[in-house]
Design a protein around this motif. Sequence first.
Motif, mmCIF file in Angstrom:
data_model
loop_
_atom_site.group_PDB
_atom_site.id
_atom_site.type_symbol
_atom_site.label_atom_id
_atom_site.label_comp_id
_atom_site.label_asym_id
_atom_site.label_seq_id
_atom_site.Cartn_x
_atom_site.Cartn_y
_atom_site.Cartn_z
ATOM 1 N N HIS A 82 37.974 43.931 34.455
ATOM 2 C CA HIS A 82 38.200 43.490 35.837
ATOM 3 C C HIS A 82 37.149 42.473 36.264
ATOM 4 C CE1 HIS A 82 40.203 45.044 39.811
ATOM 5 N NE2 HIS A 82 40.482 43.797 39.535
ATOM 6 N N GLY A 83 36.698 41.653 35.326
ATOM 7 C CA GLY A 83 35.792 40.553 35.665
ATOM 8 C C GLY A 83 34.349 40.973 35.773
ATOM 9 N N LYS A 84 33.463 39.952 35.773
ATOM 10 C CA LYS A 84 32.024 40.274 35.770
ATOM 11 C C LYS A 84 31.444 40.340 37.182
ATOM 12 C CE LYS A 84 30.387 35.515 35.139
ATOM 13 N NZ LYS A 84 31.547 35.008 35.872
ATOM 14 N N ASP A 85 32.128 39.745 38.149
ATOM 15 C CA ASP A 85 31.609 39.799 39.522
ATOM 16 C C ASP A 85 32.774 39.731 40.523
ATOM 17 O OD1 ASP A 85 32.405 37.118 39.696
ATOM 18 O OD2 ASP A 85 30.446 36.394 39.082
ATOM 19 N N MET A 91 39.873 36.306 41.621
ATOM 20 C CA MET A 91 40.810 35.478 40.840
ATOM 21 C C MET A 91 41.740 36.357 40.012
ATOM 22 S SD MET A 91 40.401 32.397 41.617
ATOM 23 C CE MET A 91 41.621 31.769 40.465
ATOM 24 N N ILE A 92 41.136 37.346 39.356
ATOM 25 C CA ILE A 92 41.936 38.259 38.522
ATOM 26 C C ILE A 92 43.014 38.928 39.379
ATOM 27 C CG2 ILE A 92 41.832 40.466 37.257
ATOM 28 C CD1 ILE A 92 39.052 39.512 36.232
ATOM 29 N N ASP A 93 42.619 39.342 40.577
ATOM 30 C CA ASP A 93 43.583 40.038 41.444
ATOM 31 C C ASP A 93 44.695 39.092 41.909
ATOM 32 O OD1 ASP A 93 42.206 42.358 41.106
ATOM 33 O OD2 ASP A 93 41.193 42.324 43.043
ATOM 34 N N MET A 94 44.326 37.842 42.192
ATOM 35 C CA MET A 94 45.377 36.889 42.609
ATOM 36 C C MET A 94 46.378 36.671 41.478
ATOM 37 S SD MET A 94 43.953 33.928 45.092
ATOM 38 C CE MET A 94 42.712 33.235 44.034
ATOM 39 N N TYR A 95 45.860 36.415 40.285
ATOM 40 C CA TYR A 95 46.767 36.223 39.144
ATOM 41 C C TYR A 95 47.597 37.492 38.895
ATOM 42 C CZ TYR A 95 44.364 31.874 37.838
ATOM 43 O OH TYR A 95 43.859 30.602 37.823
ATOM 44 N N SER A 96 46.926 38.630 38.992
ATOM 45 C CA SER A 96 47.616 39.900 38.719
ATOM 46 C C SER A 96 48.765 40.130 39.695
ATOM 47 C CB SER A 96 46.643 41.084 38.837
ATOM 48 O OG SER A 96 45.613 40.954 37.894
ATOM 49 N N GLU A 97 48.503 39.838 40.971
ATOM 50 C CA GLU A 97 49.545 40.066 41.980
ATOM 51 C C GLU A 97 50.715 39.104 41.785
ATOM 52 O OE1 GLU A 97 49.688 42.692 44.180
ATOM 53 O OE2 GLU A 97 47.982 43.303 42.974
ATOM 54 N N LEU A 144 42.455 33.883 31.278
ATOM 55 C CA LEU A 144 42.709 33.376 32.632
ATOM 56 C C LEU A 144 41.435 33.218 33.460
ATOM 57 C CD1 LEU A 144 45.980 35.325 33.603
ATOM 58 C CD2 LEU A 144 45.714 32.831 33.449
ATOM 59 N N VAL A 145 40.530 34.192 33.345
ATOM 60 C CA VAL A 145 39.357 34.177 34.246
ATOM 61 C C VAL A 145 38.057 34.462 33.486
ATOM 62 C CG1 VAL A 145 38.297 35.237 36.297
ATOM 63 C CG2 VAL A 145 40.784 35.034 36.168
ATOM 64 N N LYS A 148 36.790 35.600 29.560
ATOM 65 C CA LYS A 148 36.720 36.969 29.051
ATOM 66 C C LYS A 148 38.054 37.662 29.294
ATOM 67 C CE LYS A 148 33.750 40.921 30.329
ATOM 68 N NZ LYS A 148 34.812 41.832 30.667
ATOM 69 N N LEU A 149 38.469 38.482 28.349
ATOM 70 C CA LEU A 149 39.731 39.224 28.499
ATOM 71 C C LEU A 149 39.690 40.083 29.771
ATOM 72 C CD1 LEU A 149 42.445 40.129 27.049
ATOM 73 C CD2 LEU A 149 41.132 42.062 26.201
ATOM 74 N N SER A 150 40.753 40.008 30.564
ATOM 75 C CA SER A 150 40.832 40.854 31.765
ATOM 76 C C SER A 150 42.233 41.452 31.872
ATOM 77 C CB SER A 150 40.529 40.040 33.030
ATOM 78 O OG SER A 150 41.668 39.270 33.388
ATOM 79 N N CYS A 151 42.367 42.349 32.838
ATOM 80 C CA CYS A 151 43.677 42.973 33.052
ATOM 81 C C CYS A 151 44.743 41.924 33.361
ATOM 82 C CB CYS A 151 43.606 44.040 34.145
ATOM 83 S SG CYS A 151 42.959 43.433 35.711
ATOM 84 N N ALA A 152 44.359 40.826 34.026
ATOM 85 C CA ALA A 152 45.351 39.792 34.366
ATOM 86 C C ALA A 152 45.966 39.215 33.089
ATOM 87 C CB ALA A 152 44.698 38.689 35.198
ATOM 88 N N ASP A 153 45.153 39.070 32.037
ATOM 89 C CA ASP A 153 45.688 38.567 30.764
ATOM 90 C C ASP A 153 46.722 39.539 30.194
ATOM 91 O OD1 ASP A 153 43.921 36.234 30.492
ATOM 92 O OD2 ASP A 153 42.333 37.714 30.286
#
Length: 218
Positions: A82-85, A91-97, A144-145, A148-153
Amino acid sequence: MSEKPVLYYFNARGKMETIRWLLTVAEVDFDEVFLTSRDQYLKLLENGDLLFQQVPMVEIDGMKLVQTRAILNYIAEKYNLHGKDLKDRAMIDMYSEGVKDLNEMIIMLIMSPDPKAKLEEIEKKAKERYLPVFEKALTGPVYLVGGKLSCADVYLLECTLMLEEKFAGILKDFGNVKSFQGRMLQIPAVNRFLLPGSKRKLPLDQKTLALAKEVFNL
Ligand code: GSH
């Protein structure tokens, strides 16, 4: 209590499939309890296991979590997806939504009174609204963000596969997204999840939909 998370849902993709994907990429094995009868659902209600009387429900770390986004966020946080900060997370949340909105349209297709028109709408929105955003975000970066691999990916990978099931070749004008998908498919856990016999599910079909209606008394 099981060490492994236990997932309560139907034996179909629906709202649980993204949770299955995220656990898989986090390399967390899980057990599943499939809802097959109204009695089973009533028992869960009686036990107070379903906060809002809905599934998905996931038993994890001594909790009984409901609400898909809350469950996903917990897993993403726990497994450092879920990102480093805070800014990465936004950003991750925007892409995820965004991915979620597109995903939901595909999941809900089966309920549409006019599936052909709905399918056309989904394809148009995918091509004109959603995929261009991801194509741009993936011009250069591997993920995406934040590099680093994140849930959005993970959500985007799942969504691209679902899109291709419905619209073969839809990614042909989205080369960065297609390359991203190719890279994600190289992740060993992802690779295993796509093999026959994994815990990956089929889309909700009319039979499971009828069962869900019976279970929820709809
Ligand atoms: N906001 C909830 C989430 O995202 O988890 C919605 C969950 C939901 O609608 N679950 C459906 C359900 O349990 C099954 S996919 N429906 C029964 C009901 O709402 O009474």
